[in-house]
Design a protein around this motif. Structure first.
Motif, PDB file in Angstrom:
ATOM      1  N   ASP A 189       0.813  -1.215   0.000  1.00 20.86           N
ATOM      2  CA  ASP A 189       0.000   0.000   0.000  1.00 20.86           C
ATOM      3  C   ASP A 189       0.851   1.271   0.000  1.00 20.86           C
ATOM      4  OD1 ASP A 189       1.042  -0.216   2.514  1.00 20.86           O
ATOM      5  OD2 ASP A 189      -0.822   0.229   3.587  1.00 20.86           O
ATOM      6  N   GLN A 190       2.144   1.134  -0.428  1.00 18.69           N
ATOM      7  CA  GLN A 190       3.063   2.272  -0.439  1.00 18.69           C
ATOM      8  C   GLN A 190       3.345   2.762  -1.858  1.00 18.69           C
ATOM      9  OE1 GLN A 190       4.282   3.685   2.438  1.00 18.69           O
ATOM     10  NE2 GLN A 190       3.026   2.203   3.578  1.00 18.69           N
ATOM     11  N   THR A 191       3.738   4.029  -1.964  1.00 20.55           N
ATOM     12  CA  THR A 191       4.281   4.571  -3.214  1.00 20.55           C
ATOM     13  C   THR A 191       5.792   4.392  -3.158  1.00 20.55           C
ATOM     14  OG1 THR A 191       2.520   6.207  -3.495  1.00 20.55           O
ATOM     15  CG2 THR A 191       4.618   6.640  -4.620  1.00 20.55           C
ATOM     16  N   VAL A 214       4.665  -9.327  -4.678  1.00 17.02           N
ATOM     17  CA  VAL A 214       4.063  -8.069  -4.223  1.00 17.02           C
ATOM     18  C   VAL A 214       4.368  -6.943  -5.210  1.00 17.02           C
ATOM     19  CG1 VAL A 214       4.131  -6.283  -2.429  1.00 17.02           C
ATOM     20  CG2 VAL A 214       4.097  -8.694  -1.787  1.00 17.02           C
ATOM     21  N   VAL A 215       3.371  -6.120  -5.480  1.00 16.98           N
ATOM     22  CA  VAL A 215       3.530  -4.928  -6.313  1.00 16.98           C
ATOM     23  C   VAL A 215       3.129  -3.727  -5.461  1.00 16.98           C
ATOM     24  CG1 VAL A 215       2.757  -3.704  -8.383  1.00 16.98           C
ATOM     25  CG2 VAL A 215       3.016  -6.189  -8.422  1.00 16.98           C
ATOM     26  N   PRO A 216       3.970  -2.690  -5.384  1.00 16.41           N
ATOM     27  CA  PRO A 216       3.583  -1.515  -4.582  1.00 16.41           C
ATOM     28  C   PRO A 216       2.375  -0.813  -5.188  1.00 16.41           C
ATOM     29  CG  PRO A 216       5.563  -1.054  -5.863  1.00 16.41           C
ATOM     30  CD  PRO A 216       5.284  -2.516  -6.030  1.00 16.41           C
ATOM     31  N   LYS A 217       1.717  -0.019  -4.367  1.00 13.42           N
ATOM     32  CA  LYS A 217       0.523   0.690  -4.820  1.00 13.42           C
ATOM     33  C   LYS A 217       0.833   1.569  -6.020  1.00 13.42           C
ATOM     34  CE  LYS A 217      -3.050   3.852  -3.056  1.00 13.42           C
ATOM     35  NZ  LYS A 217      -3.476   4.628  -1.842  1.00 13.42           N
ATOM     36  N   ARG A 218       1.947   2.292  -5.933  1.00 10.82           N
ATOM     37  CA  ARG A 218       2.402   3.122  -7.049  1.00 10.82           C
ATOM     38  C   ARG A 218       3.916   3.012  -7.157  1.00 10.82           C
ATOM     39  NH1 ARG A 218      -1.261   6.623  -4.559  1.00 10.82           N
ATOM     40  NH2 ARG A 218      -3.142   7.071  -5.783  1.00 10.82           N
TER      41      ARG A 218
END
Length: 305
Positions: A189-191, A214-218
């Protein structure tokens, strides 16, 4: 016989698209250039280009000759430059290519004592080779490559100069600073702020996020460390950097560092050179200086600034 001018013609035509433009660039008449090309094609017994209107498309022979030109001409230019420097009593210029964005600050601290110790050697940093330095090294466009990811190839050698830990940089009062270490899931949930590099060249992805799926939010990019960490300090995202560099900025900005995973991400910086350059004194001296440079010690703590 293939001569220097022939290689230069092939390269210049490829760069400018036509004989007319190439002739202008080489400061010769178009007729003289056309004559040189015809004579070369006669000697080789094959065409170099196929003519399509005003444009030229290289044949298989032309593509091969262009490949040779792109490899040989930088080497000849380098040799000519070196010989001129020798004739003038100079040692030369150490051309350094960078494949490590954050290492620029480290490099500055090594270059300064090197210039003091070698007053007759200049230093030129080639940042355009940030992510393709091995080819530049092989093609004699640079003499030394700074990289965290050595690519072992015949004719090259890579010297490790120091170890470091890749860490997560977060705002000083970020929730992650309460943890002993960050897990990949914590970045969902991080940029994530990184340098403008493909994700397959970023340790935060290859050694931390990707294995966990995992893929970051942005994902945003920044060309400079200063701007990136100003963004982090103002709660615009998190970033991954060497601990020694991150902690330098922690002294100036409201930032904190967090270990990436229980074991952390251990890395090394390497200096790549050509094997046949081992007898160049100032090159060896730079490597030795880099090995002995005492960069800021990396703390063992898992978080805090």
């Amino acid at each position: 016989m293939i001569e220097h001018i022939h290689l230069k013609i092939v390269q210049t035509v490829d760069q400018h698209g036509s004989l007319t433009a190439a002739a202008k660039e080489l400061c010769v008449t178009q007729s003289a250039l056309s004559h040189a090309v015809r004579k070369l094609e006669q000697n080789l017994g094959t065409d170099i280009w196929l003519r399509e209107g005003r444009s030229l498309r290289p044949t298989q022979a032309g593509k091969y000759l262009l490949h040779i030109a792109n490899r040989v001409l930088p080497l000849l230019d380098h040799a000519e430059s070196k010989l001129k420097q020798i004739a003038q009593g100079e040692r030369g210029t150490l051309r350094i290519g960078m494949e490590c964005h954050p290492c620029y600050q480290w490099l500055l601290k090594v270059v300064s004592p090197f210039l003091d110790a070698w007053p007759d050697v200049d230093v030129d940093v080639k940042q355009k080779f940030q992510f393709g330095g091995v080819g530049a090294l092989l093609d004699y466009e640079i003499d030394l490559l700074v990289t965290p990811d050595p690519f072992y190839k015949s004719g090259l050698c890579f010297n490790p100069v120091f170890d470091y830990e890749q860490v997560l940089v977060v705002p000083k009062h970020h929730a992650l600073t309460t943890l002993q270490y960050a897990q990949a899931e914590d970045l969902r949930d991080q940029t994530l702020l990184t340098y403008p590099v493909s994700t397959d060249r970023l340790d935060i992805y290859t050694q931390f996020l990707n294995p966990a799926g995992v893929v970051p939010k942005r994902h945003k990019t920044s060309e400079t460390t200063d701007i990136m960490l100003q963004m982090v300090a103002n709660n615009r995202g998190v970033a991954a950097l060497p601990r020694w560099l991150a902690e330098e900025y922690c002294a100036k900005l409201p930032l904190a560092v967090v270990r990436l995973g229980k074991e952390g991400i251990a890395k090394q910086i390497y200096l790549g050179t050509r094997e046949n350059d081992h007898n160049i004194e100032y090159l060896s001296a730079f490597i030795e200086l880099a090995r002995n440079y005492k960069h800021p010690p990396e703390a063992n703590r898992s978080s805090g600034s």
